[in-house]
Enzyme design. Structure first.
Site, PDB file in Angstrom:
ATOM      1  N   ASP A  80       0.883  -1.171   0.000  1.00 22.06           N
ATOM      2  CA  ASP A  80       0.000   0.000   0.000  1.00 22.06           C
ATOM      3  C   ASP A  80       0.916   1.214   0.000  1.00 22.06           C
ATOM      4  OD1 ASP A  80      -2.402   1.551   0.315  1.00 22.06           O
ATOM      5  OD2 ASP A  80      -1.840   1.867   2.397  1.00 22.06           O
ATOM      6  N   SER A  81       0.319   2.391  -0.145  1.00 22.66           N
ATOM      7  CA  SER A  81       1.130   3.605  -0.094  1.00 22.66           C
ATOM      8  C   SER A  81       1.598   3.915   1.323  1.00 22.66           C
ATOM      9  CB  SER A  81       0.305   4.782  -0.629  1.00 22.66           C
ATOM     10  OG  SER A  81      -0.874   4.904   0.126  1.00 22.66           O
ATOM     11  N   CYS A 116      -4.579  -1.583  -1.741  1.00 19.65           N
ATOM     12  CA  CYS A 116      -4.677  -0.150  -1.981  1.00 19.65           C
ATOM     13  C   CYS A 116      -5.727   0.048  -3.075  1.00 19.65           C
ATOM     14  CB  CYS A 116      -3.303   0.346  -2.449  1.00 19.65           C
ATOM     15  SG  CYS A 116      -3.297   2.055  -3.015  1.00 19.65           S
ATOM     16  N   GLU A 173      -2.759   8.748   8.358  1.00 15.16           N
ATOM     17  CA  GLU A 173      -1.299   8.625   8.459  1.00 15.16           C
ATOM     18  C   GLU A 173      -0.758   9.377   9.676  1.00 15.16           C
ATOM     19  OE1 GLU A 173       1.101   6.904   6.475  1.00 15.16           O
ATOM     20  OE2 GLU A 173      -0.580   5.893   5.491  1.00 15.16           O
ATOM     21  N   CYS A 208     -10.966   2.917   0.046  1.00 13.02           N
ATOM     22  CA  CYS A 208      -9.530   3.122   0.231  1.00 13.02           C
ATOM     23  C   CYS A 208      -9.170   2.361   1.495  1.00 13.02           C
ATOM     24  CB  CYS A 208      -9.249   4.612   0.391  1.00 13.02           C
ATOM     25  SG  CYS A 208      -7.608   5.006   1.022  1.00 13.02           S
ATOM     26  N   HIS A 222      -7.127   2.815   3.701  1.00 15.23           N
ATOM     27  CA  HIS A 222      -6.874   3.617   4.902  1.00 15.23           C
ATOM     28  C   HIS A 222      -8.166   3.860   5.704  1.00 15.23           C
ATOM     29  CE1 HIS A 222      -2.980   4.645   3.146  1.00 15.23           C
ATOM     30  NE2 HIS A 222      -2.668   5.362   4.223  1.00 15.23           N
TER      31      HIS A 222
HETATM   32  N1  DGL Z   1      -4.721   3.192   0.907  1.00 10.42           N
HETATM   33  C1  DGL Z   1      -4.683   3.512  -0.455  1.00 10.42           C
HETATM   34  C2  DGL Z   1      -5.961   3.336  -1.191  1.00 10.42           C
HETATM   35  O1  DGL Z   1      -6.658   2.434  -0.904  1.00 10.42           O
HETATM   36  C3  DGL Z   1      -3.906   4.715  -0.835  1.00 10.42           C
HETATM   37  C4  DGL Z   1      -4.261   6.022  -0.288  1.00 10.42           C
HETATM   38  C5  DGL Z   1      -3.348   7.051  -0.902  1.00 10.42           C
HETATM   39  O2  DGL Z   1      -2.152   6.813  -0.897  1.00 10.42           O
HETATM   40  O3  DGL Z   1      -3.839   8.056  -1.389  1.00 10.42           O
HETATM   41  O4  DGL Z   1      -6.321   4.035  -2.069  1.00 10.42           O
END
Ligand code: DGL
Length: 266
Positions: free
Chosen positions: A10-11, A73, A151, A183, A185
């Site tokens: 993931d990011s 992600c 984050e 997402c 996150h």
């Molecule tokens: N967690 C990721 C997603 O599902 C990335 C969020 C991001 O880096 O913008 O999109």
């Protein structure tokens, strides 16, 4: 390293929502996680940049000889994976299982979709949902501030609740009974989102759905190595905040288990 590992990327921290579910559903599975904390967020970047980053993330995980990779992600899954089909191992995105679950769950055929600008712009969730059931109404909204809130550990405070209200009021008023947290996150904001949306709205989480899919497909194995090597975490920026927040979230200590790598080399 044997190919019994599943690589997850993931990011940043968000993909841990998938890791947590893999650990819960398949406790004997070994995992190598990469959080691209040096380049987070992905969701506000252009398509070419996201594809370039995701290709590097996959190359990094493949360097361990993993047996499968999970793009934990939403942005990588919706923007980059359609362009990366020629890998030698399964590279599994989060969208299909999540869309299928949302269609199963909705009773009034109104589904909300929230995600990064990249994911929402791709309309990938809408396409998948309408392929399954063309009568479903979808309501979507990009929520770019959610990722920096997560984050930074702002899971449920006044600032977070204010942003949630601002982003989600229209979707709430549209009468959806199901909301895709598109997402990875966002499940970290689940309590606050759920409180705002109300009890009648079911939240569907990509991390949980992709883990269930892996189990269903039998893509897991039993780790036979040294227990200390079972879960390995890599990031592309400083390890401290990832160790701290990631450990809280996974409910297990990962201090000393996170290594920093130079992702630009991959
Ligand atoms: N967690 C990721 C997603 O599902 C990335 C969020 C991001 O880096 O913008 O999109």
């Amino acid at each position: 390293m044997s190919n019994q590992y599943i690589g997850v990327f993931d990011s940043g921290l968000g993909g841990l929502t998938a890791v947590k579910e893999i650990m819960r559903l398949m406790p004997k599975q070994s995992i190598i996680y990469f959080g691209d904390t040096g380049r987070v967020p992905y969701g506000t970047r252009g398509r070419d940049t996201i594809i370039k980053y995701v290709k590097g993330d996959i190359r990094f995980l493949k360097s361990f000889g993993v047996g499968a990779i999970v793009a934990a992600c939403g942005t990588a899954s919706s923007v980059a994976l359609p362009e990366i089909k020629d890998e030698e191992i399964p590279v599994i995105g989060v969208l299909d299982a999540t869309a299928e679950k949302a269609v199963k769950v909705t009773k009034n055929k109104k589904i909300g979709i929230i995600g990064t600008p990249g994911t929402i712009k791709s309309v990938a969730y809408e396409k998948l949902i309408h392929n399954i059931d063309s009568d479903i109404f979808t309501f979507s909204r990009a929520c770019p501030l959610f990722v920096p809130l997560v984050e930074n550990g702002y899971f449920n405070n006044d600032a977070t609740r204010f942003v949630i209200e601002d982003y989600l009021t229209d979707i709430k008023n549209s009468g959806v009974d199901t909301l895709i947290l598109g997402c990875t996150h966002y499940p970290l904001l689940k309590t606050a989102i759920s409180e705002f949306m109300g009890e009648g709205v079911t939240l569907v989480e990509p991390g949980a759905e992709v883990a269930a899919y892996i189990k269903k497909q039998g893509l897991y194995s039993e780790f036979e190595g040294n227990e200390i090597d079972k879960y390995q975490f890599y990031v592309s920026d400083n390890t401290e905040s990832f160790e701290e927040l990631g450990g809280v979230f996974l409910q297990q200590k990962i201090i000393g288990q996170v290594k920093k790598i130079d992702i630009e080399k991959y």
